[in-house]
Design an enzyme around this catalytic site. Structure first.
Site, PDB file in Angstrom:
ATOM      1  N   LYS A 127       0.826  -1.217   0.000  1.00 32.14           N
ATOM      2  CA  LYS A 127       0.000   0.000   0.000  1.00 32.14           C
ATOM      3  C   LYS A 127       0.855   1.260   0.000  1.00 32.14           C
ATOM      4  CE  LYS A 127      -4.395  -1.650   1.491  1.00 32.14           C
ATOM      5  NZ  LYS A 127      -5.565  -1.556   2.332  1.00 32.14           N
ATOM      6  N   LYS A 209      -4.506  -8.174  -6.372  1.00 32.66           N
ATOM      7  CA  LYS A 209      -5.810  -8.513  -5.804  1.00 32.66           C
ATOM      8  C   LYS A 209      -6.821  -7.398  -6.107  1.00 32.66           C
ATOM      9  CE  LYS A 209      -6.206  -6.662  -1.197  1.00 32.66           C
ATOM     10  NZ  LYS A 209      -7.511  -6.392  -0.667  1.00 32.66           N
ATOM     11  N   LYS A 212     -10.694  -2.057  -3.438  1.00 32.55           N
ATOM     12  CA  LYS A 212     -11.647  -0.970  -3.634  1.00 32.55           C
ATOM     13  C   LYS A 212     -10.974   0.386  -3.835  1.00 32.55           C
ATOM     14  CE  LYS A 212     -13.349  -1.674   0.948  1.00 32.55           C
ATOM     15  NZ  LYS A 212     -12.207  -1.694   1.865  1.00 32.55           N
TER      16      LYS A 212
HETATM   17  N1  AQP Z   1      -9.659  -9.292  -3.600  1.00 27.16           N
HETATM   18  C1  AQP Z   1     -10.092  -9.883  -2.515  1.00 27.16           C
HETATM   19  N2  AQP Z   1     -10.392 -11.200  -2.525  1.00 27.16           N
HETATM   20  C2  AQP Z   1     -10.853 -11.825  -1.400  1.00 27.16           C
HETATM   21  N3  AQP Z   1     -11.042 -11.187  -0.223  1.00 27.16           N
HETATM   22  C3  AQP Z   1     -10.764  -9.863  -0.182  1.00 27.16           C
HETATM   23  N4  AQP Z   1     -10.832  -8.948   0.811  1.00 27.16           N
HETATM   24  C4  AQP Z   1     -10.428  -7.752   0.342  1.00 27.16           C
HETATM   25  N5  AQP Z   1     -10.088  -7.854  -0.941  1.00 27.16           N
HETATM   26  C5  AQP Z   1     -10.270  -9.152  -1.306  1.00 27.16           C
HETATM   27  C6  AQP Z   1     -11.287  -9.240   2.158  1.00 27.16           C
HETATM   28  O1  AQP Z   1     -12.375  -8.375   2.450  1.00 27.16           O
HETATM   29  C7  AQP Z   1     -12.356  -8.073   3.837  1.00 27.16           C
HETATM   30  C8  AQP Z   1     -12.467  -6.599   4.029  1.00 27.16           C
HETATM   31  O2  AQP Z   1     -11.345  -5.956   3.487  1.00 27.16           O
HETATM   32  P1  AQP Z   1     -11.014  -4.475   3.923  1.00 27.16           P
HETATM   33  O3  AQP Z   1     -11.908  -3.542   3.268  1.00 27.16           O
HETATM   34  O4  AQP Z   1     -11.024  -4.360   5.391  1.00 27.16           O
HETATM   35  O5  AQP Z   1      -9.534  -4.213   3.511  1.00 27.16           O
HETATM   36  P2  AQP Z   1      -8.640  -4.731   2.376  1.00 27.16           P
HETATM   37  O6  AQP Z   1      -8.308  -6.157   2.630  1.00 27.16           O
HETATM   38  O7  AQP Z   1      -7.491  -3.794   2.285  1.00 27.16           O
HETATM   39  O8  AQP Z   1      -9.596  -4.634   1.110  1.00 27.16           O
HETATM   40  P3  AQP Z   1      -9.510  -3.677  -0.129  1.00 27.16           P
HETATM   41  O9  AQP Z   1     -10.701  -3.854  -0.970  1.00 27.16           O
HETATM   42  O10 AQP Z   1      -8.195  -3.862  -0.815  1.00 27.16           O
HETATM   43  O11 AQP Z   1      -9.602  -2.252   0.513  1.00 27.16           O
HETATM   44  P4  AQP Z   1      -8.693  -0.995   0.353  1.00 27.16           P
HETATM   45  O12 AQP Z   1      -8.479  -0.811  -1.114  1.00 27.16           O
HETATM   46  O13 AQP Z   1      -9.474   0.099   0.984  1.00 27.16           O
HETATM   47  O14 AQP Z   1      -7.438  -1.290   1.091  1.00 27.16           O
HETATM   48  C9  AQP Z   1     -11.056  -8.640   4.410  1.00 27.16           C
HETATM   49  O15 AQP Z   1     -11.340  -9.862   5.068  1.00 27.16           O
HETATM   50  C10 AQP Z   1     -10.229  -8.888   3.194  1.00 27.16           C
HETATM   51  O16 AQP Z   1      -9.315  -9.950   3.377  1.00 27.16           O
END
Ligand code: AQP
Length: 342
Positions: A127, A209, A212
């Site tokens: 990140k 991956k 969002k």
């Molecule tokens: N691509 C993914 N595939 C499977 N699981 C996923 N998770 C996130 N992306 C994937 C799971 O969703 C839960 C919530 O995630 P989060 O929003 O707390 O943070 P993150 O893992 O950092 O997800 P994002 O979408 O990538 O958010 P941003 O971009 O804001 O950092 C977690 O259980 C995660 O594993």
């Protein structure tokens, strides 16, 4: 919420943007399955979201929308009397409503965590990238706050996507380290990761991956209309060759689409390969099938999502915080006592 004989699960999502099918397939859909068996606590982790800059108006909107996503996915919280409500199986609350989270995070920073623990965290490296000297201290410290979230509730299992596995492992390390130094307070939590869908990949780059905070073309938002979702699928990158085969190493893009197709329809990947071999003359036909299945899923999902009112959601968050606060405060009290602060 009193401590029950059921085992406890805890998990959360950051209100840092529009939730996508990766969040749903990798994590939230698993919570729905587990909520009957476990004492289930689901958090909207707003303090995690502010580790990167958020627009204040969007953040307050996103907090309510995450709850609506939880409920539309099938998490039942609330007393069942509200429109669209169902009998309560889980607790949903907002992290910043329970101050014990940040208090415990600070204590763990001082009494359990080492700089070397955080230097190992791969998500921070991903990140922060080139900007690692300029990002917030909070982004670096994020895994400690996540450990606090988990450890406050005597959590047995943390159901998450694969990207969060390392953070849960750190929570285990911190729990053990604190317990051995000050006497036992924390339960050492386990991690629960789905076999399929634990890492849904980006549509525009199957090496990354789905996330969002990346470009909207890379993810299918749970609020995308079926038309928008179909366009994104049709534009998704594919691999060389023509075969529609699950082969993560040589066909990462097609394997990702097959995983999504399988999880959305509930059909086995092997069966889908055979069906596609029979019915598709190329990647275009295959993508149309994926898009159609996703469209049906999104339509049903969004009907539920749109049935929840903001006030109903605020009430659920308020009630949720009231239920979990005493449990969190009890754990925090024990921690402070062990440290000699109380
Ligand atoms: N691509 C993914 N595939 C499977 N699981 C996923 N998770 C996130 N992306 C994937 C799971 O969703 C839960 C919530 O995630 P989060 O929003 O707390 O943070 P993150 O893992 O950092 O997800 P994002 O979408 O990538 O958010 P941003 O971009 O804001 O950092 C977690 O259980 C995660 O594993």
């Amino acid at each position: 919420m009193s401590k029950t004989s059921k085992r406890t699960i805890f998990s959360g999502v950051q209100p840092s943007g529009t939730l996508h099918i990766g969040n749903y397939l990798g994590a939230i859909s698993n919570w729905v399955k587990m909520q009957d068996e476990y004492n289930s606590i689901f958090c909207v982790v707003d303090y995690h979201a502010i580790t990167v800059k958020q627009d204040p108006k969007e953040l307050s909107r996103n907090i309510l929308d995450v709850v609506k996503i939880y409920m539309a996915s099938g998490i039942s919280a609330g007393d069942g009397s509200a429109p669209g409500g169902s009998p309560e199986k889980s607790v949903i609350f907002q992290q910043s409503d329970v101050s014990a989270h940040t208090e415990l995070a600070w204590i763990l920073n001082c009494a359990a965590a080492r700089v070397s623990d955080l230097n190992k965290m791969t998500q921070f490296k991903d990140k922060a990238g080139e900007e690692k000297e300029n990002v917030s201290v909070g982004l670096y410290d994020y895994p400690i706050l996540m450990a606090a979230d988990i450890l406050l509730y005597d959590t047995d299992l943390v159901p998450v996507g694969e990207d969060q596995k390392q953070h849960v492992e750190l929570a285990r390390v911190l729990a053990r380290r604190f317990n051995s130094q000050y006497g036992k307070v924390f339960k050492v939590p386990g991690v629960e990761i789905k076999k399929e869908g634990a890492r849904i990949m980006a549509l525009d780059d199957p090496a990354k991956k789905m996330s969002k905070s990346a470009s909207p073309a890379s993810y299918i938002a749970l609020t995308d209309t079926p038309d928008v979702a179909a366009k994104k699928i049709m534009r998704a990158v594919t691999d060389s060759g023509y075969d529609i085969k699950y082969d993560k190493k040589n066909k990462p893009a097609i394997s990702n689409l097959l995983t999504i197709y399988s999880l959305i329809t509930g059909e086995d990947i092997k069966k889908l390969e055979i069906k596609c071999e029979r019915e598709c003359s190329g990647y275009g036909d295959f993508k149309k099938k994926v898009a159609e299945a996703l469209g049906e899923f999104l339509e049903t999902f969004q009907k539920k999502y749109n049935s929840f009112e903001d006030d109903e959601v605020r009430e659920i968050l308020k009630n949720g915080a009231e239920k979990v606060r005493p449990v969190a405060e009890e754990t925090l009290f024990m921690v402070k006592h062990k440290l000699g602060i109380i």
